[in-house]
Write an enzyme that holds these catalytic residues in place. Structure first.
Site, PDB file in Angstrom:
ATOM      1  N   CYS A   2       0.868  -1.162   0.000  1.00 43.19           N
ATOM      2  CA  CYS A   2       0.000   0.000   0.000  1.00 43.19           C
ATOM      3  C   CYS A   2       0.910   1.218   0.000  1.00 43.19           C
ATOM      4  O   CYS A   2       2.121   1.097   0.159  1.00 43.19           O
ATOM      5  CB  CYS A   2      -0.862   0.048   1.262  1.00 43.19           C
ATOM      6  SG  CYS A   2      -1.843  -1.436   1.501  1.00 43.19           S
ATOM      7  N   ARG A  27       1.453   1.367  -5.955  1.00 49.03           N
ATOM      8  CA  ARG A  27       1.667   0.427  -4.847  1.00 49.03           C
ATOM      9  C   ARG A  27       0.391  -0.326  -4.456  1.00 49.03           C
ATOM     10  O   ARG A  27       0.422  -1.256  -3.659  1.00 49.03           O
ATOM     11  CB  ARG A  27       2.183   1.186  -3.615  1.00 49.03           C
ATOM     12  CG  ARG A  27       3.470   1.928  -3.858  1.00 49.03           C
ATOM     13  CD  ARG A  27       3.881   2.669  -2.612  1.00 49.03           C
ATOM     14  NE  ARG A  27       4.168   1.743  -1.551  1.00 49.03           N
ATOM     15  CZ  ARG A  27       5.336   1.138  -1.372  1.00 49.03           C
ATOM     16  NH1 ARG A  27       6.315   1.379  -2.194  1.00 49.03           N
ATOM     17  NH2 ARG A  27       5.516   0.304  -0.380  1.00 49.03           N
ATOM     18  N   TRP A  74      -3.850  -1.876  -1.338  1.00 47.87           N
ATOM     19  CA  TRP A  74      -3.896  -3.158  -2.055  1.00 47.87           C
ATOM     20  C   TRP A  74      -4.321  -4.160  -0.997  1.00 47.87           C
ATOM     21  O   TRP A  74      -3.565  -4.474  -0.077  1.00 47.87           O
ATOM     22  CB  TRP A  74      -2.518  -3.494  -2.631  1.00 47.87           C
ATOM     23  CG  TRP A  74      -2.522  -4.737  -3.466  1.00 47.87           C
ATOM     24  CD1 TRP A  74      -2.812  -4.817  -4.793  1.00 47.87           C
ATOM     25  CD2 TRP A  74      -2.199  -6.068  -3.051  1.00 47.87           C
ATOM     26  NE1 TRP A  74      -2.704  -6.117  -5.221  1.00 47.87           N
ATOM     27  CE2 TRP A  74      -2.327  -6.907  -4.171  1.00 47.87           C
ATOM     28  CE3 TRP A  74      -1.822  -6.632  -1.835  1.00 47.87           C
ATOM     29  CZ2 TRP A  74      -2.086  -8.273  -4.117  1.00 47.87           C
ATOM     30  CZ3 TRP A  74      -1.585  -7.999  -1.782  1.00 47.87           C
ATOM     31  CH2 TRP A  74      -1.714  -8.804  -2.918  1.00 47.87           C
ATOM     32  N   ASN A 100       0.912   0.600   5.964  1.00 47.02           N
ATOM     33  CA  ASN A 100       1.370  -0.285   4.884  1.00 47.02           C
ATOM     34  C   ASN A 100       2.115  -1.438   5.533  1.00 47.02           C
ATOM     35  O   ASN A 100       3.061  -1.209   6.288  1.00 47.02           O
ATOM     36  CB  ASN A 100       2.312   0.478   3.941  1.00 47.02           C
ATOM     37  CG  ASN A 100       3.001  -0.458   2.949  1.00 47.02           C
ATOM     38  OD1 ASN A 100       2.405  -1.439   2.507  1.00 47.02           O
ATOM     39  ND2 ASN A 100       4.238  -0.151   2.613  1.00 47.02           N
ATOM     40  N   GLY A 101       1.688  -2.657   5.237  1.00 46.29           N
ATOM     41  CA  GLY A 101       2.345  -3.825   5.828  1.00 46.29           C
ATOM     42  C   GLY A 101       1.295  -4.793   6.333  1.00 46.29           C
ATOM     43  O   GLY A 101       0.130  -4.739   5.925  1.00 46.29           O
ATOM     44  N   GLU A 485      10.388 -14.281 -19.206  1.00 50.70           N
ATOM     45  CA  GLU A 485      10.053 -12.887 -18.931  1.00 50.70           C
ATOM     46  C   GLU A 485       8.929 -12.414 -19.860  1.00 50.70           C
ATOM     47  O   GLU A 485       8.004 -11.723 -19.442  1.00 50.70           O
ATOM     48  CB  GLU A 485      11.318 -12.022 -19.063  1.00 50.70           C
ATOM     49  CG  GLU A 485      11.107 -10.522 -19.052  1.00 50.70           C
ATOM     50  CD  GLU A 485      10.405  -9.968 -17.812  1.00 50.70           C
ATOM     51  OE1 GLU A 485      10.220 -10.715 -16.828  1.00 50.70           O
ATOM     52  OE2 GLU A 485      10.008  -8.793 -17.849  1.00 50.70           O
ATOM     53  N   LYS A 489       5.159 -11.036 -18.707  1.00 48.45           N
ATOM     54  CA  LYS A 489       4.638  -9.717 -19.064  1.00 48.45           C
ATOM     55  C   LYS A 489       3.252  -9.841 -19.687  1.00 48.45           C
ATOM     56  O   LYS A 489       2.357  -9.050 -19.407  1.00 48.45           O
ATOM     57  CB  LYS A 489       5.625  -9.064 -20.030  1.00 48.45           C
ATOM     58  CG  LYS A 489       5.786  -7.605 -19.882  1.00 48.45           C
ATOM     59  CD  LYS A 489       6.825  -7.123 -18.910  1.00 48.45           C
ATOM     60  CE  LYS A 489       6.844  -7.769 -17.567  1.00 48.45           C
ATOM     61  NZ  LYS A 489       7.946  -7.358 -16.730  1.00 48.45           N
ATOM     62  N   GLU A 492       0.699 -10.705 -17.019  1.00 52.20           N
ATOM     63  CA  GLU A 492       0.542  -9.632 -16.047  1.00 52.20           C
ATOM     64  C   GLU A 492      -0.352  -8.496 -16.533  1.00 52.20           C
ATOM     65  O   GLU A 492      -1.208  -8.024 -15.803  1.00 52.20           O
ATOM     66  CB  GLU A 492       1.962  -9.102 -15.753  1.00 52.20           C
ATOM     67  CG  GLU A 492       2.078  -8.167 -14.614  1.00 52.20           C
ATOM     68  CD  GLU A 492       3.521  -7.756 -14.369  1.00 52.20           C
ATOM     69  OE1 GLU A 492       4.375  -7.930 -15.254  1.00 52.20           O
ATOM     70  OE2 GLU A 492       3.788  -7.238 -13.268  1.00 52.20           O
ATOM     71  N   HIS A 508       7.921 -33.455 -23.923  1.00 54.48           N
ATOM     72  CA  HIS A 508       7.763 -34.260 -22.699  1.00 54.48           C
ATOM     73  C   HIS A 508       6.410 -33.992 -22.035  1.00 54.48           C
ATOM     74  O   HIS A 508       6.230 -34.293 -20.861  1.00 54.48           O
ATOM     75  CB  HIS A 508       8.913 -33.971 -21.735  1.00 54.48           C
ATOM     76  CG  HIS A 508      10.247 -34.355 -22.313  1.00 54.48           C
ATOM     77  ND1 HIS A 508      10.638 -35.656 -22.461  1.00 54.48           N
ATOM     78  CD2 HIS A 508      11.237 -33.596 -22.845  1.00 54.48           C
ATOM     79  CE1 HIS A 508      11.826 -35.693 -23.036  1.00 54.48           C
ATOM     80  NE2 HIS A 508      12.208 -34.455 -23.284  1.00 54.48           N
ATOM     81  N   LYS A 607       2.877  -2.739  -7.427  1.00 52.23           N
ATOM     82  CA  LYS A 607       4.260  -2.635  -7.878  1.00 52.23           C
ATOM     83  C   LYS A 607       5.234  -3.264  -6.893  1.00 52.23           C
ATOM     84  O   LYS A 607       6.159  -3.963  -7.261  1.00 52.23           O
ATOM     85  CB  LYS A 607       4.591  -1.157  -8.090  1.00 52.23           C
ATOM     86  CG  LYS A 607       6.016  -0.885  -8.535  1.00 52.23           C
ATOM     87  CD  LYS A 607       6.165  -1.209  -9.985  1.00 52.23           C
ATOM     88  CE  LYS A 607       7.564  -0.952 -10.500  1.00 52.23           C
ATOM     89  NZ  LYS A 607       7.792  -1.732 -11.737  1.00 52.23           N
TER      90      LYS A 607
HETATM   91  O1  M6R Z   1      10.809  -4.678  -6.713  1.00 51.47           O
HETATM   92  P1  M6R Z   1      11.257  -6.037  -7.123  1.00 51.47           P
HETATM   93  O2  M6R Z   1      12.156  -6.014  -8.328  1.00 51.47           O
HETATM   94  O3  M6R Z   1      11.860  -6.833  -6.017  1.00 51.47           O
HETATM   95  O4  M6R Z   1       9.929  -6.781  -7.577  1.00 51.47           O
HETATM   96  C1  M6R Z   1       9.939  -8.126  -7.932  1.00 51.47           C
HETATM   97  C2  M6R Z   1       8.666  -8.516  -8.632  1.00 51.47           C
HETATM   98  O5  M6R Z   1       7.562  -8.287  -7.812  1.00 51.47           O
HETATM   99  C3  M6R Z   1       8.461  -7.739  -9.936  1.00 51.47           C
HETATM  100  O6  M6R Z   1       9.538  -7.901 -10.797  1.00 51.47           O
HETATM  101  C4  M6R Z   1       7.183  -8.196 -10.646  1.00 51.47           C
HETATM  102  O7  M6R Z   1       7.307  -9.516 -11.075  1.00 51.47           O
HETATM  103  C5  M6R Z   1       6.886  -7.255 -11.802  1.00 51.47           C
HETATM  104  N1  M6R Z   1       5.595  -6.688 -11.640  1.00 51.47           N
HETATM  105  C6  M6R Z   1       6.957  -7.912 -13.128  1.00 51.47           C
HETATM  106  O8  M6R Z   1       6.706  -7.025 -14.165  1.00 51.47           O
END
Ligand code: M6R
Length: 612
Positions: A2, A27, A74, A100-101, A485, A489, A492, A508, A607
């Site tokens: 958050c 966040r 969040w 936050n936490g 990766e 993306k 996501e 396999h 994020k």
């Molecule tokens: O802040 P960080 O790099 O530690 O975050 C790690 C992941 O949460 C972050 O890379 C996440 O997978 C991204 N949203 C991917 O685009």
């Protein structure tokens, strides 16, 4: 997960809080709220939804005042709703709290307080803090600051808290443990925030708050106390980012802007890290010389999500070039597997935010067992940056879009630099070879640019493939990492089901899922593995798949099997992953856009994942 903000000063807190929250929306964005003190009372306005929903609600019921706190959420405990949105009040609405936490022992506290007659209005863990404060302040008669100290003795978990009390309209109290918190130092006004962009419009002078510190902010002063209530002398940390770095600057989305910033980011990272005499790299002040490296017999690279994939590229490169065994691990698994760590272990943690809870915990575990820790971090002054033995900053500037793009690219560059550094220190990369590599690396910014000019071609692919229901990404070696990766993306931000597979693994099992028109994205930039992956593409083609390939310029053979090909410019094999990933970013972006998704704030995500 958050964002919290707070303001005390001579101006109206509301626009400051709203502007700060809009910068922290990355966040968390399922509900938002503010609490503002005015004329003897605290008024709260909060709502399910985004900051714009909060703005609208405030239009019909305006509040104002010179002291306030705000929150963008969040959801962890309780669904996104008006009731669960922060701030939370104590019983008589004298104390308001944002958090936050996660308060891990909130159920015990809640039960205890309910037995004393406290009524809870939300399902959140945070409300227990407001009522516990009430108990020590109102019932036990403690001073408000003592009550805060008492509360933090009782609560377990992670927290950045902002607290205001109508009996003390001249102060804002903030507390931090395992959740980020900065204090902004203004003239006649002071601020708190979970992250710098929230306060950059007002000040660049900050205090980075450490765990277990309590901050008392007044209009003209900021006092930081340690857990024994002793004053801590903090150094002013001046933020040197441009304010525009955290603005969209004419782009439709932060993600697109961040994709287009990549040439600059690569250039910045390289220009600062090549030695002037052209013989090697200099990794800031990292103390990992020949002596330290010879003492190391195992390297772990730990991270989450996209950062994990950057680390995986590091594993392939360090093993292949520097010839040291490297385990690349997902931090959330690593921390619970009783890993083999001792003083001969180098632990590399990779994180954009520097606050990811699992990565931080993995790092602390390794440190406690004697490992040397190198943090590869983007956010300056973040927890990982502060706790690691050495830090290599990725110099990408603030990344706001939830989907990581430029930070990943910068992390990959960091892996290149680290590999070169280790190999040179251990004497397995001679100067001639280094010079060739350096010359190829220096071309990267313009090669990335070249790819970006071909964005319209990728947009055309989007129109052709947007209706795909299942997407497979396949590749071998470094191409497989790039595939992982790319697939992340697409999931996501486009919410499309996609799976990355090592191309050789298809037969396999997963090949059973290939049917007429399944989209397979084949990453085939590693020339020594080209034919092998092409064979796998032929196999899926024979089962009706449509193939979109990402290949290195000149390898025209791929056109015989692929429906479409995107060529990346020719480069050194080790640098190809960085380039091959750029069209994947654009593809995911355009598909998400085409499907009408919120590209910068995808559903269910935030994020910075500061909770487990
Ligand atoms: O802040 P960080 O790099 O530690 O975050 C790690 C992941 O949460 C972050 O890379 C996440 O997978 C991204 N949203 C991917 O685009």
């Amino acid at each position: 997960m958050c964002g919290v903000v707070g303001y005390i000063g001579k101006n109206n807190a509301v626009p400051v809080l709203l502007s700060g929250l809009s910068k922290l929306e990355y966040r968390g964005y399922d509900s938002a709220g503010i609490a503002v003190y005015n004329n003897g009372e605290i008024n709260i306005c909060k709502t399910r939804g985004r900051i714009d929903d909060l703005r609208n609600k405030l239009l019909s019921a305006p509040i104002s005042g010179n002291l306030g706190i705000g929150h963008t959420r969040w959801a962890t405990h309780g669904v996104p709703s008006d009731e669960n949105a922060h701030p939370h009040f104590n019983q008589d609405s004298k104390i308001a709290v944002v958090h936050n936490g996660i308060i891990e022992n909130y159920l015990v506290i809640k039960e205890e307080l309910e037995a004393k007659g406290y009524k809870f209005l939300s399902e959140t863990d945070t409300e227990s803090v407001a009522h516990l404060l009430d108990f020590y302040y109102e019932k036990e008669g403690m001073d408000i600051l003592d009550a805060v100290f008492k509360v933090i003795e009782r609560i377990e978990g992670s927290y950045a808290l902002g607290i205001i009390c109508s009996d003390f309209p001249d102060q804002l109290i903030a507390v931090r443990k395992d959740s980020p918190l900065v204090v902004g130092l203004g003239k006649g006004e002071n601020f708190i925030a979970s992250d710098m962009p929230a306060i950059l419009n007002y000040t660049r002078d900050t205090y980075l708050i450490d765990d277990n510190e309590v901050v008392v902010l007044k209009t003209d002063s900021v006092t930081v106390l340690d857990s024994n209530k002793n004053e801590v002398k903090k150094e002013v940390f001046r933020v040197d980012w441009d304010v525009e770095a955290a603005e969209k600057s004419g782009y439709d989305h932060f993600m697109l802007k961040e994709i287009y910033e990549q040439p600059k980011v690569v250039k910045e990272n390289l220009s600062r890290r090549f030695k002037e005499d052209g013989t090697g790299v200099q990794l800031d002040s990292i103390a990992l010389g020949k002596k330290e490296l010879e003492n190391i017999n195992r390297i772990y690279i730990c991270a989450c999500g996209t950062a994990y994939y950057a680390g995986l590229i590091g594993k392939y490169l360090i093993e292949r070039i520097a010839r040291i065994p490297v385990n690349s691990e997902v931090a959330s698994e690593f921390r619970y597997k009783d890993p083999l760590i001792d003083e001969h272990t180098l632990m590399v943690v990779v994180s954009q935010s520097g606050e990811t809870a699992d990565t931080l915990a993995a790092m602390r575990l390794a440190k406690s067992k004697g490992a040397r820790v190198l943090g590869i971090v983007n956010a300056i002054g973040s927890s990982i940056a502060r706790e690691a033995d050495d830090v290599l900053y990725t110099l990408a500037g603030p990344e706001i879009a939830v989907a990581s793009t430029k930070a990943f690219t910068a992390q990959v560059v960091a892996m290149y630099l680290l590999t070169i550094h280790i190999a040179q220190e251990l004497g397995v990369l001679d100067t001639e070879k280094f010079k060739e590599l350096k010359s190829d690396m220096e071309k990267l910014p313009s090669l990335v640019n070249e790819i970006l000019t071909k964005a319209p071609r990728i947009k055309r692919f989007m129109h052709k493939y947007i209706n795909s229901k299942n997407v497979f990404y396949i590749g071998r070696g470094l191409d497989y990492v790039v595939s992982q990766e790319g697939s992340l993306k697409l999931k996501e931000i486009a919410y499309l089901h996609s799976e990355p597979y090592a191309a050789g693994e298809l037969k396999h099992g997963p090949i059973a899922l290939i049917e007429e028109s399944t989209l397979v994205i084949g990453v085939v930039t590693q020339e020594e593995l080209f034919e092998k992956t092409v064979s796998n593409l032929v196999e899926v083609k024979a089962r009706g798949a449509r193939i979109l390939a990402i290949a290195m310029e000149g390898n025209k053979e791929i056109e015989k099997v692929a429906d479409d090909v995107f060529y990346i410019p020719r480069t050194h094999w080790m640098l190809a992953p960085l380039l091959a990933n750029i069209p994947q970013q654009l593809f995911a972006y355009y598909v998400a856009l085409g499907l009408g998704n919120d590209v910068d704030k995808p559903r269910n995500l935030a994020k910075s994942v500061t909770v487990e």
